[in-house]
Design a protein around this motif. Structure first.
Motif, PDB file in Angstrom:
ATOM      1  N   MET A 162       0.782  -1.085   0.003  1.00 15.55           N
ATOM      2  CA  MET A 162      -0.075  -0.034   0.041  1.00 15.55           C
ATOM      3  C   MET A 162       0.882   1.229  -0.040  1.00 15.55           C
ATOM      4  O   MET A 162       1.774   1.565   1.036  1.00 15.55           O
ATOM      5  CB  MET A 162      -0.904  -0.053   1.223  1.00 15.55           C
ATOM      6  N   THR A 163       0.593   2.231  -0.924  1.00 11.47           N
ATOM      7  CA  THR A 163       1.481   3.604  -0.702  1.00 11.47           C
ATOM      8  C   THR A 163       0.761   4.521   0.177  1.00 11.47           C
ATOM      9  O   THR A 163      -0.325   4.595   0.222  1.00 11.47           O
ATOM     10  CB  THR A 163       1.178   3.971  -2.295  1.00 11.47           C
ATOM     11  N   THR A 164       1.670   5.190   0.805  1.00  6.85           N
ATOM     12  CA  THR A 164       1.284   6.071   1.711  1.00  6.85           C
ATOM     13  C   THR A 164       0.920   7.180   1.009  1.00  6.85           C
ATOM     14  O   THR A 164       1.443   8.059  -0.090  1.00  6.85           O
ATOM     15  CB  THR A 164       2.515   6.507   2.454  1.00  6.85           C
TER      16      THR A 164
END
Length: 171
Positions: free
Chosen positions: A1-3
């Motif tokens: 998951m990308t911040t």
């Protein structure tokens, strides 16, 4: 998951929100400590009880209205009970539950303290806003509250403070 990092505008808004809420809470606590010898949370408990029929609420309902854990409420109510401002009663319809009831002394403290508290709230917050901004503030805070409470779906017990348990339920 990308911040998903905050944009610079979101970061400024976030920091402004944090600064304002911390300073406001500190201001309210100082005023209430000075006028009534109690923190804002304790005053809020008394105020919530004063607005209910018979000036009493089931502890779980009181925790929900204050948006705090039941254990935090129990600690505060114990202190207020020692000071004679609240009394605890057994819940007639739920043997596991208890009721927090405002005493006459608690109502007298609230009545003495309320004018100074309202003036502090007004001077610290509302005197700095236009009527339109007051409406916007209500709309923003209501939207945040609904989202955090999970109004569209029923949140799990550990997702909202007043449903969290620090100890197993009584049986």
């Amino acid at each position: 998951m990308t911040t998903r990092w905050l944009t610079s505008g979101e970061q400024r808004a976030w920091r402004a929100y944090i600064a304002a809420t911390h300073l406001l809470e500190d201001t309210l606590d100082r005023q209430l400590q000075q006028d009534a010898g109690m923190p804002h949370l304790y005053y809020s408990i008394l105020a919530n009880l004063s607005e209910t029929p018979e000036h009493a609420l089931r502890m779980t309902d009181l925790a929900e209205s204050l948006k705090i854990t039941r254990s935090r409420l129990t600690y505060a109510v114990t202190r207020l009970e020692k000071d004679g401002l609240i009394r605890r009663e057994n819940c007639r319809w739920d043997k596991r539950g208890s009721i927090a009831a405002l005493t006459d002394e608690g109502m007298a403290v609230l009545e003495r303290t309320a004018p100074g508290h309202v003036e502090t709230v007004r001077a610290s917050l509302f005197d700095h806003l236009t009527e339109e901004q007051v409406g916007q503030l209500e709309e923003i805070c209501t939207g945040i509250t609904r989202a955090l409470e999970g109004e569209t779906t029923r949140p799990a017990a550990d997702e909202v403070p007043w449903r969290r348990r620090s100890t197993p339920p009584c049986s």
